[in-house]
Design a protein around this motif. Structure first.
Motif, PDB file in Angstrom:
ATOM      1  N   ASP A  42       2.745   4.649   5.931  1.00 11.96           N
ATOM      2  CA  ASP A  42       3.710   4.767   4.835  1.00 11.96           C
ATOM      3  C   ASP A  42       3.126   4.243   3.535  1.00 11.96           C
ATOM      4  O   ASP A  42       2.055   3.658   3.518  1.00 11.96           O
ATOM      5  N   GLY A  43       3.895   4.431   2.485  1.00 14.46           N
ATOM      6  CA  GLY A  43       3.518   3.896   1.189  1.00 14.46           C
ATOM      7  C   GLY A  43       2.655   4.853   0.408  1.00 14.46           C
ATOM      8  O   GLY A  43       2.422   5.990   0.819  1.00 14.46           O
ATOM      9  N   PRO A  44       2.175   4.370  -0.735  1.00 16.96           N
ATOM     10  CA  PRO A  44       1.328   5.224  -1.564  1.00 16.96           C
ATOM     11  C   PRO A  44       0.044   5.594  -0.821  1.00 16.96           C
ATOM     12  O   PRO A  44      -0.445   4.824   0.002  1.00 16.96           O
ATOM     13  N   VAL A  45      -0.465   6.768  -1.133  1.00 15.50           N
ATOM     14  CA  VAL A  45      -1.740   7.174  -0.533  1.00 15.50           C
ATOM     15  C   VAL A  45      -2.824   6.276  -1.122  1.00 15.50           C
ATOM     16  O   VAL A  45      -2.910   6.096  -2.333  1.00 15.50           O
ATOM     17  N   ARG A  46      -3.596   5.695  -0.249  1.00 16.59           N
ATOM     18  CA  ARG A  46      -4.660   4.782  -0.648  1.00 16.59           C
ATOM     19  C   ARG A  46      -5.808   4.915   0.334  1.00 16.59           C
ATOM     20  O   ARG A  46      -5.662   5.538   1.373  1.00 16.59           O
ATOM     21  N   ARG A  47      -6.922   4.302   0.001  1.00 15.82           N
ATOM     22  CA  ARG A  47      -8.048   4.280   0.932  1.00 15.82           C
ATOM     23  C   ARG A  47      -7.558   3.703   2.255  1.00 15.82           C
ATOM     24  O   ARG A  47      -6.844   2.711   2.290  1.00 15.82           O
ATOM     25  N   GLY A  48      -7.918   4.368   3.357  1.00 18.96           N
ATOM     26  CA  GLY A  48      -7.476   3.932   4.675  1.00 18.96           C
ATOM     27  C   GLY A  48      -6.225   4.649   5.170  1.00 18.96           C
ATOM     28  O   GLY A  48      -5.853   4.503   6.333  1.00 18.96           O
ATOM     29  N   ALA A  49      -5.558   5.432   4.302  1.00 20.30           N
ATOM     30  CA  ALA A  49      -4.386   6.206   4.745  1.00 20.30           C
ATOM     31  C   ALA A  49      -4.820   7.153   5.860  1.00 20.30           C
ATOM     32  O   ALA A  49      -5.960   7.622   5.886  1.00 20.30           O
TER      33      ALA A  49
END
Length: 145
Positions: A42-49
């Motif tokens: 969940d949450g904003p797309v970030r490195r490690g998504a």
């Protein structure tokens, strides 16, 4: 290993094209091999998504777990993996007037006995890359944040 590259022009600003492509669930819209893609966190797309991707290749369905490895201002890299293959999608972005030039590079590295099939699959993988080149620009251009 099989690698393909296509250079595409998307009639949208770089920031919007990156915002569209960083969410790998949208691969359903632009990747002709993707049947379904679901975000695993969940949450904003970030490195490690991470995402669970179901793809169809040569009439067979395969499951891959994808992760966003690189999230830089003008580059995204996704790695998908299962027991027989590692897939890398490397997307590089550049401004081209009010549009975006996207260099799309995809590679497959087969594991174990599947490595023996790699030389025979290049043509089909090239065909998938042609499908991406055809589908991705209009999909990204039609997207509304």
């Amino acid at each position: 290993m099989i690698s393909v590259e296509r250079v595409l022009v998307v009639r949208r600003p770089v920031s919007e094209v990156i915002a569209y492509l960083e969410d790998f669930t949208r691969a359903e819209e632009w990747d002709p091999g993707t049947v379904r893609c679901v975000r695993l966190d969940d949450g904003p797309v970030r490195r490690g998504a991470r995402w669970h991707n179901t793809s169809r290749f040569r009439g067979r369905t395969t499951e891959l777990r994808y992760e966003l490895l690189v999230r830089e201002p003008f580059r995204l890299v996704f790695r998908g993996e299962n027991k027989t293959v590692t897939a890398l999608d490397d997307l590089r972005f550049a401004e081209e007037g009010t549009a975006t030039r996207l260099t799309y590079r995809a590679s497959l590295t087969f594991k174990g006995l599947a490595r023996l099939a790699a030389p025979f699959l290049r043509g089909e993988f090239e065909g998938l890359a042609d499908g991406v080149a055809e589908r991705l620009p209009p999909a990204a251009a039609a997207w509304r944040p």
